[in-house]
Design an enzyme around this catalytic site. Structure first.
Site, PDB file in Angstrom:
ATOM      1  N   SER A  26      58.119  12.921   6.296  1.00 18.65           N
ATOM      2  CA  SER A  26      57.637  14.109   5.408  1.00 18.65           C
ATOM      3  C   SER A  26      56.705  15.012   5.981  1.00 18.65           C
ATOM      4  O   SER A  26      55.769  14.371   6.808  1.00 18.65           O
ATOM      5  CB  SER A  26      57.055  13.615   4.065  1.00 18.65           C
TER       6      SER A  26
ATOM      7  N   TYR B 186      51.171   8.698  -0.506  1.00 17.11           N
ATOM      8  CA  TYR B 186      52.599   8.897  -0.309  1.00 17.11           C
ATOM      9  C   TYR B 186      52.412   9.382   1.373  1.00 17.11           C
ATOM     10  O   TYR B 186      53.381   8.811   2.306  1.00 17.11           O
ATOM     11  CB  TYR B 186      53.115  10.026  -1.057  1.00 17.11           C
TER      12      TYR B 186
ATOM     13  N   LYS C  47      54.062   7.402   4.612  1.00 20.46           N
ATOM     14  CA  LYS C  47      55.288   7.803   5.633  1.00 20.46           C
ATOM     15  C   LYS C  47      54.635   8.065   7.202  1.00 20.46           C
ATOM     16  O   LYS C  47      55.454   7.676   7.931  1.00 20.46           O
ATOM     17  CB  LYS C  47      55.401   9.406   5.195  1.00 20.46           C
TER      18      LYS C  47
END
Length: 327
Positions: free
Chosen positions: A117, A141, A145
């Site tokens: 991402s 998050y 990643k």
């Protein structure tokens, strides 16, 4: 060659699965169906319900289908939720990935594509974000990643797998109405949801240092995203391909939130003026990809524009919310 597509019944995953099958690739989907929709998948594509962190299940699936490549799309994806539940995100996105990689190594998998991402970059000051822009994620998050990228590359180097990490920018649209995003966490379906309920779309902040004061983002059509996965998968299985690849997946063009709201108004015929709310913590003023590397190395480039994203997303929304057309 058979590809295992984890999370293949999800919004992005189903587009990737459809593109791979349509191009003649053999595949099997593993999805726990927490957000996935089985009906999105081609009837001939095998679907196994379960978690990619279930080692026994993955071992059995890989053996039964003679899996030699993995496209890993499964995982938790909401930034706000990751702030509230960081332990869940590290367990699902990092520990779960470790289990899948262990199974892949044991099965002799030669190619591994990882869904990363743009969140790995955090809030960069760069006008255009390249793959060499420093990574400084600001959410759990984004951290998971980035950690996932490290793990994938390390496993690839240690065990002779060709790997690729794809850094997604803002995904939107649908290749066909039945494959549209069913959630309301991305900006376009968020606009649709508010309009359908007779409420004004929300714009978070209008005093950013951008031409119209709202955030600027790089939106990529999900069908282009699927084509990028196919190009990367074929690159990894090409003659003599080894090592790792890290690429941005975007259009290299920015669209402001207000410009996007105007497009939504044109496409839906609902001109309700957006309401401006306070900016959200951590939102960068501008986040636009450089897609030069994937174009140079693989010959891939995005072909669809913002209007096509909004129009195709609206068709998918109307399929599930026909009452929206009457507003």
């Amino acid at each position: 060659m058979t590809w295992l597509i984890t999370g293949g019944a999800g919004y992005i995953g189903a587009h990737v699965a459809k593109a791979m099958v349509a191009s003649g690739e053999k595949a099997v989907v593993l999805d726990d169906l927490s957000t996935g929709v089985p009906e999105r998948l081609p009837a001939e594509l095998p679907l196994v319900r379960g978690s990619s962190a279930d080692r026994a299940l993955v071992d059995r699936l890989m053996a039964e289908h003679a899996v030699t490549g993995v496209v890993h799309l499964a995982g938790k994806k909401r930034v706000d939720e990751s702030v509230e539940r960081p332990l869940l995100y590290y367990r699902e996105n990092v520990a779960g990935l470790g289990v899948l990689l262990e199974a892949s190594v044991a099965a002799g998998v030669r190619s591994f594509v990882f869904s990363s991402s743009a969140a790995v970059y955090g809030v960069p000051e760069a006008e255009t974000i390249t793959e060499d822009t420093p990574c400084a994620p600001i959410s759990p998050y984004g951290e998971t990643k980035l950690a996932g990228e490290w793990l994938v590359r390390a496993a690839g180097r240690a065990h002779g797998m060709s790997t690729a990490c794809l850094r997604y920018f803002n995904v939107a649209g649908a290749a066909e109405p039945a494959l549209a995003d069913t959630g309301v966490h991305n900006v376009i379906p968020m606009f649709f949801d508010r309009l359908t309920r007779g409420e004004a779309p929300r714009v978070f902040g209008d005093a950013y240092p951008t031409p119209d004061g709202t955030c600027v983002r790089d939106y990529i059509h999900v069908a282009d995203m699927a084509d990028a996965h196919l190009a990367v998968a074929r690159h990894l299985t090409g003659p003599g391909t080894r090592g790792d690849l890290t690429v941005n997946i975007g259009r290299g063009e920015g669209v402001s939130v207000r410009e996007l709201a105007s497009l939504v108004a044109e496409v839906t015929g609902n001109g309700t003026e957006p309401v401006v709310e306070p900016p959200r913590t951590g939102d960068a003023a501008k986040s636009v990809a450089s897609a030069a590397r994937i174009t140079r190395e693989l010959g891939w480039t995005a072909r669809r524009g913002a209007r096509e994203m909004v129009e195709s997303a609206w068709e998918g929304w109307l399929l599930r919310h026909p009452q929206a057309a009457r507003r």
